[in-house]
Design an enzyme around this catalytic site. Structure first.
Site, PDB file in Angstrom:
ATOM      1  N   ASN A  25       0.808  -1.218   0.000  1.00  0.00           N
ATOM      2  CA  ASN A  25       0.000   0.000   0.000  1.00  0.00           C
ATOM      3  C   ASN A  25       0.843   1.272   0.000  1.00  0.00           C
ATOM      4  O   ASN A  25       0.299   2.366  -0.204  1.00  0.00           O
ATOM      5  CB  ASN A  25      -0.961   0.000   1.192  1.00  0.00           C
ATOM      6  CG  ASN A  25      -2.064  -1.032   1.040  1.00  0.00           C
ATOM      7  OD1 ASN A  25      -2.406  -1.414  -0.074  1.00  0.00           O
ATOM      8  ND2 ASN A  25      -2.600  -1.500   2.150  1.00  0.00           N
ATOM      9  N   ASP A 119      -9.912  -5.964  -5.698  1.00  0.00           N
ATOM     10  CA  ASP A 119     -10.672  -6.924  -4.906  1.00  0.00           C
ATOM     11  C   ASP A 119     -12.171  -6.700  -5.038  1.00  0.00           C
ATOM     12  O   ASP A 119     -12.642  -5.559  -5.095  1.00  0.00           O
ATOM     13  CB  ASP A 119     -10.301  -6.792  -3.421  1.00  0.00           C
ATOM     14  CG  ASP A 119      -8.907  -7.343  -3.127  1.00  0.00           C
ATOM     15  OD1 ASP A 119      -8.467  -8.221  -3.881  1.00  0.00           O
ATOM     16  OD2 ASP A 119      -8.288  -6.891  -2.155  1.00  0.00           O
TER      17      ASP A 119
END
Length: 432
Positions: A25, A119
């Site tokens: 991230n 996702d």
């Protein structure tokens, strides 16, 4: 050719030392930020996972030169002539391409952002990104396949974000550093990877104050410069949290190196309420064997709750792992996932393995433990659920097979190899 899957034989305590990978991230927005910097930039400790590697392919498509220096170090060469249309085929596979919207807009005055992939954990709105760029002066046109964003002269503004979105904060910051005037970004996300992105930009000549808080002040500059030294991606604290769980539920003992204790402070607090102890030691942490694994109830015996919230709260990406961990702890706990309405749907797989879980609604689940889990055939719907399933399989009796592991590979580098080094019985079967 058959799709690969993991074959896992459980009930084997994990022991040894493991080093966490670089933070996915952080790596994704840093790859966006290099588009703002002229010349050459060296980034170290980049996790070589599919999401990151695909974003590098996007950068190459845009005209960036990318050179692999080995061992997670990459050189990025920006010759100043970047394209402004992101490739739809690549962007449809990864959510991380979103972080290119702000920097490409700031550098070229225009960007076409295809609708992103990622996702399938529920709706992931783009509004916060677009509203932030619009507040800086961008014009946005919505098409069925994406967004055309134009802004020849972005201007600083006092901007209140409608939610503390991590990637929207990153986009806004990267657009604002080259805007005219001062931008005050309120209700900004402040996760460690947001802080490290800001510090990288400062090393390249950006003027950002308030780093670590939810109010960032950005004084626009006409251009950035090449940083004096390489930027190193920090350790992935979500992976560190996953390794803590793996040690605890298998009854093993693991030393995790290269840990920034402040990054896992809330993770440690939540795990302590599950009866899991973590000991700081020599630049890392030790997860000892013989954990209590007993849920501490709230006062007057009330059922405790684990819920996610923006930094410094419990990370949403740890919810799936915490839920599976709780199945091995004595007591009852409510898991409340506030952000995504589909993230908890993976619990059907864990229930099929023998877990006692009541899915109250798309956001809440009650876990009653401890449960004896049994090997089962399951499939990973997203990165974090995939790791949760690995944890469940490694503490289950018998053999499990985890399918759709392309999702796991998106977020964890060589996870099967690293787990085998700790004594896990995990094997990658089949080929893509």
């Amino acid at each position: 050719m058959s799709s690969p899957y993991f074959k896992i034989i459980g009930k084997n305590p994990l022991h040894g030392t493991v080093m966490p990978q670089g933070n996915k991230n952080e790596a994704l927005p840093i790859l966006g930020a290099v588009c703002l910097v002229p010349g050459e930039v060296i980034i170290e400790n980049i996790p070589q996972i599919s999401d990151v590697l695909m974003l590098m392919d996007v950068l190459r498509h845009l005209g960036m030169e990318v050179e692999d220096k080995g061992e997670g170090t990459f050189l990025f060469r920006n010759n100043g002539d970047l394209k402004s249309d992101l490739p739809a085929e690549l962007c449809s596979k990864i959510r991380g391409a979103v972080t290119l919207a702000g920097p490409i807009l700031a550098k070229t005055g225009r960007v076409f952002l295809p609708r992103p992939g990622g996702d399938k954990i529920g709706r992931r709105r783009m509004d916060t990104h677009l509203l932030a760029l619009q507040a800086l002066g961008a014009q946005i046109e919505v098409f069925p396949d994406g967004y055309e964003i134009k802004g020849d002269r972005l201007r600083g503004t006092d901007l209140l974000m409608d939610e503390a979105s991590v990637t929207a904060t990153e986009n806004a910051v990267m657009a604002a550093v080259l805007s005219e005037g001062v931008t005050i970004l309120r209700h900004a996300a402040s996760e460690p990877h947001v802080q490290r992105l800001c510090k990288f930009l400062v090393s390249a000549g950006a003027k950002i104050s308030g780093i670590g808080s939810n109010i960032l002040t950005i004084e626009g500059v006409s251009s950035l410069k090449t940083p004096d030294k390489p930027h190193r991606i920090g350790s992935d604290y979500l992976e560190i949290g996953s390794f803590i769980s793996l040690a605890a539920v298998t009854g093993g003992e693991i030393f995790i190196g290269d840990v920034e204790l402040e990054d896992i402070r809330m993770i440690r607090m939540v795990y302590s309420r599950l009866g899991i102890e973590v000991r700081p030691q020599d630049g890392g942490i030790l997860v000892p064997s013989d954990q209590k694994m007993e849920i501490i109830p709230d006062y007057h015996g009330a059922t405790p709750k684990i819920d996610d919230s923006p930094w410094p709260g419990f990370p949403a990406d740890m919810t799936s792992v915490a839920l599976v961990t709780a199945t091995q702890c004595k007591g009852t706990v409510l898991i409340h996932e506030k952000m995504f309405e589909s993230r908890l749907f993976f619990v059907d797989n864990i229930i099929s393995m023998g877990a006692q879980i009541i899915l109250c609604d798309p956001h809440r689940a009650i876990v009653i433990g401890p449960n004896r889990l049994y090997g089962q055939k399951v499939a990973s719907p997203d990165i974090r659920a995939g790791m949760a399933m690995i944890i469940a399989a490694l503490c289950a009796e018998g053999t499990s097979s985890i399918h759709n592991i392309v999702q796991i590979d998106r977020g964890f580098q060589n996870i099967d190899t690293r787990l085998r080094s700790l004594g896990a019985h995990i094997e990658r079967i089949g080929e893509e």
